[in-house]
Scaffold this motif. Structure first.
Motif, mmCIF file in Angstrom:
data_model
loop_
_atom_site.group_PDB
_atom_site.id
_atom_site.type_symbol
_atom_site.label_atom_id
_atom_site.label_comp_id
_atom_site.label_asym_id
_atom_site.label_seq_id
_atom_site.Cartn_x
_atom_site.Cartn_y
_atom_site.Cartn_z
ATOM 1 N N ILE A 126 0.834 -1.204 0.000
ATOM 2 C CA ILE A 126 0.000 0.000 0.000
ATOM 3 C C ILE A 126 0.872 1.257 0.000
ATOM 4 O O ILE A 126 0.667 2.183 -0.803
ATOM 5 C CB ILE A 126 -0.969 -0.011 1.198
ATOM 6 C CG1 ILE A 126 -2.039 -1.088 1.017
ATOM 7 C CG2 ILE A 126 -1.632 1.363 1.361
ATOM 8 C CD1 ILE A 126 -2.913 -1.308 2.243
ATOM 9 N N LEU A 127 1.855 1.303 0.896
ATOM 10 C CA LEU A 127 2.733 2.475 0.942
ATOM 11 C C LEU A 127 3.553 2.602 -0.342
ATOM 12 O O LEU A 127 3.805 3.720 -0.828
ATOM 13 C CB LEU A 127 3.653 2.393 2.157
ATOM 14 C CG LEU A 127 2.973 2.604 3.517
ATOM 15 C CD1 LEU A 127 3.962 2.395 4.642
ATOM 16 C CD2 LEU A 127 2.344 4.000 3.610
ATOM 17 N N LYS A 128 3.970 1.489 -0.893
ATOM 18 C CA LYS A 128 4.711 1.532 -2.154
ATOM 19 C C LYS A 128 3.863 2.147 -3.253
ATOM 20 O O LYS A 128 4.335 2.974 -4.040
ATOM 21 C CB LYS A 128 5.158 0.121 -2.547
ATOM 22 C CG LYS A 128 5.974 0.076 -3.823
ATOM 23 C CD LYS A 128 6.436 -1.344 -4.134
ATOM 24 C CE LYS A 128 7.279 -1.398 -5.405
ATOM 25 N NZ LYS A 128 7.728 -2.790 -5.698
ATOM 26 N N ARG A 129 2.577 1.781 -3.295
ATOM 27 C CA ARG A 129 1.708 2.349 -4.335
ATOM 28 C C ARG A 129 1.468 3.840 -4.108
ATOM 29 O O ARG A 129 1.466 4.625 -5.062
ATOM 30 C CB ARG A 129 0.379 1.592 -4.394
ATOM 31 C CG ARG A 129 -0.593 2.196 -5.388
ATOM 32 C CD ARG A 129 -1.560 1.229 -5.956
ATOM 33 N NE ARG A 129 -2.515 1.913 -6.831
ATOM 34 C CZ ARG A 129 -3.450 1.288 -7.538
ATOM 35 N NH1 ARG A 129 -3.552 -0.034 -7.492
ATOM 36 N NH2 ARG A 129 -4.277 1.975 -8.299
ATOM 37 N N PHE A 130 1.263 4.227 -2.858
ATOM 38 C CA PHE A 130 1.119 5.666 -2.596
ATOM 39 C C PHE A 130 2.367 6.422 -3.047
ATOM 40 O O PHE A 130 2.267 7.502 -3.650
ATOM 41 C CB PHE A 130 0.879 5.918 -1.105
ATOM 42 C CG PHE A 130 -0.553 5.803 -0.679
ATOM 43 C CD1 PHE A 130 -1.531 6.612 -1.236
ATOM 44 C CD2 PHE A 130 -0.931 4.897 0.301
ATOM 45 C CE1 PHE A 130 -2.859 6.524 -0.836
ATOM 46 C CE2 PHE A 130 -2.253 4.797 0.716
ATOM 47 C CZ PHE A 130 -3.222 5.603 0.140
ATOM 48 N N ALA A 131 3.537 5.886 -2.759
ATOM 49 C CA ALA A 131 4.781 6.555 -3.150
ATOM 50 C C ALA A 131 4.892 6.649 -4.665
ATOM 51 O O ALA A 131 5.359 7.660 -5.208
ATOM 52 C CB ALA A 131 5.973 5.795 -2.579
ATOM 53 N N THR A 132 4.444 5.621 -5.365
ATOM 54 C CA THR A 132 4.503 5.617 -6.827
ATOM 55 C C THR A 132 3.520 6.609 -7.429
ATOM 56 O O THR A 132 3.834 7.322 -8.388
ATOM 57 C CB THR A 132 4.202 4.204 -7.367
ATOM 58 O OG1 THR A 132 5.176 3.290 -6.849
ATOM 59 C CG2 THR A 132 4.236 4.175 -8.883
ATOM 60 N N GLU A 133 2.319 6.681 -6.847
ATOM 61 C CA GLU A 133 1.284 7.561 -7.390
ATOM 62 C C GLU A 133 1.486 9.026 -7.006
ATOM 63 O O GLU A 133 0.923 9.920 -7.649
ATOM 64 C CB GLU A 133 -0.094 7.092 -6.926
ATOM 65 C CG GLU A 133 -0.510 5.748 -7.508
ATOM 66 C CD GLU A 133 -1.981 5.457 -7.298
ATOM 67 O OE1 GLU A 133 -2.655 6.219 -6.568
ATOM 68 O OE2 GLU A 133 -2.471 4.472 -7.886
ATOM 69 N N HIS A 134 2.256 9.278 -5.947
ATOM 70 C CA HIS A 134 2.467 10.653 -5.484
ATOM 71 C C HIS A 134 3.966 10.921 -5.343
ATOM 72 O O HIS A 134 4.462 11.207 -4.238
ATOM 73 C CB HIS A 134 1.756 10.880 -4.151
ATOM 74 C CG HIS A 134 0.280 10.629 -4.197
ATOM 75 N ND1 HIS A 134 -0.625 11.594 -4.587
ATOM 76 C CD2 HIS A 134 -0.446 9.511 -3.918
ATOM 77 C CE1 HIS A 134 -1.844 11.089 -4.532
ATOM 78 N NE2 HIS A 134 -1.765 9.828 -4.132
ATOM 79 N N PRO A 135 4.718 10.863 -6.444
ATOM 80 C CA PRO A 135 6.174 10.979 -6.339
ATOM 81 C C PRO A 135 6.651 12.329 -5.831
ATOM 82 O O PRO A 135 7.754 12.444 -5.304
ATOM 83 C CB PRO A 135 6.645 10.728 -7.772
ATOM 84 C CG PRO A 135 5.472 11.104 -8.629
ATOM 85 C CD PRO A 135 4.263 10.699 -7.842
#
Length: 332
Positions: A126-135
């Motif tokens: 989940i955190l990885k996806r947030f980081a990817t979507e909000h660089p």
């Protein structure tokens, strides 16, 4: 290790951990600005299931931090603490999101599994996806109760690499020693009120899960379960790879691994929390230098109501999100 304190004092008319817990959950004011509204997204999980993620619609400047909140047992973006954190985020121009654990968004997930207190693999993707979507946004994360234990487990498991995802993490009223918390909620007043409340939500969802996947567990035995120990023994533990409840509570607890955390981390626990015995809380000797312990004498379980208005009535629950939120922001 830091021991900075959250200088919390409960209103005179809310004595004791149960009063502070129940008022906060049932009657407190959650927000001072407009009530939060949400945009919901459905994310596919790595194993082909889904979770629903609610992101607050208030405006935030480009590049402002994103605060991710992991909710507690049977919680959601509608929980009082999620609304209060959304109000804090709106006030300070932060982006804000609440990812729902599986089955907690109002729609049952597809897979046999649900969620559990040590679900750090779920936190990770989940955190990885947030980081990817909000660089362009620095990430900070908080977890409440169950969600906080899982978040701290994630930070400990990731070690130094956690800093590649988040700048800081916080757990709020988390049962970092799951056995101590699990036994406490199964006794006396806690059993009559809190256990009954959780079971009233969890058992029907488990039975719907059985309809999805016949033979998943013993229906008669689940209907006879009267506390979280028995429920976890029949449902949570075996569905998530644990032998039984003691194995689950032992292996999923964050307390034994707090010393492995290598990002700024805050653990806030009231010493009168009905669910989390004060004797079970981590001591300065049990955590590493990256972990800050806040252990005020009052606050209850995810309560921390403060007085306002005429004669200090009614109370609101913004003090805790303000304190935790500012602590997280101080580590950007």
């Amino acid at each position: 290790m830091n021991t900075d304190q959250f200088p919390y004092a409960a209103p005179w008319w809310l004595p004791g951990g149960n009063a502070q817990t129940l008022w906060a959950a049932l009657a407190s004011r959650r927000h001072f600005g407009p009530a939060p509204t949400w945009t919901r997204s459905r994310w596919s999980t790595p194993d082909g299931d889904f979770i629903d993620v609610d992101q607050a619609r208030h405006t935030s400047r480009s590049g402002a931090p994103l605060l991710v909140l992991f909710h507690g047992l049977e919680g959601s973006s509608a929980s009082q603490y999620a609304v209060a954190f959304a109000d804090f985020a709106a006030t300070h121009g932060l982006a804000f999101a609440v990812p729902h654990f599986r089955g907690c968004s109002g729609e049952l997930n597809h897979a046999p599994r649900a969620y559990h207190s040590g679900d750090f693999e779920e936190i990770d993707w989940i955190l990885k996806r947030f980081a990817t979507e909000h660089p362009g946004r620095p990430l900070i994360a908080a977890g409440v109760s169950l969600g906080g234990n899982a978040l701290m487990r994630w930070a400990a498991e990731m070690g130094a690499s956690a800093g590649q995802r988040v700048r800081a993490v916080a757990s709020i009223c988390s049962p970092l020693d799951l056995a101590a918390g699990g036994h406490a909620i199964g006794r006396g007043f806690n059993r009559l009120v809190y256990t009954r409340m959780f079971m009233a939500s969890m058992v029907p969802k488990a039975l719907k899960k059985l309809e999805q996947h016949p033979g998943l567990f013993d229906r008669t035995a689940l209907l006879a379960a009267r506390d979280l120990f028995e429920f976890d023994n029949l449902f949570t533990a075996p569905l998530h790879g644990f032998r039984d409840t003691p194995d689950y509570w032992s292996r999923a607890s964050a307390k034994p691994v707090l010393h492995q955390i290598r990002v700024p981390a805050l653990a806030l626990n009231a010493r009168n929390d009905p669910f989390v015995p004060a004797a079970s809380l981590p001591t300065p000797q049990q955590v590493g230098r990256h972990v800050t312990l806040w252990q005020p004498g009052q606050g209850g379980h995810v309560g921390f109501p403060v007085a306002h208005g005429v004669l200090g009535l009614p109370g609101n629950v913004r003090a805790m999100p303000d304190a935790v939120g500012h602590w997280l922001l101080s580590h950007l």
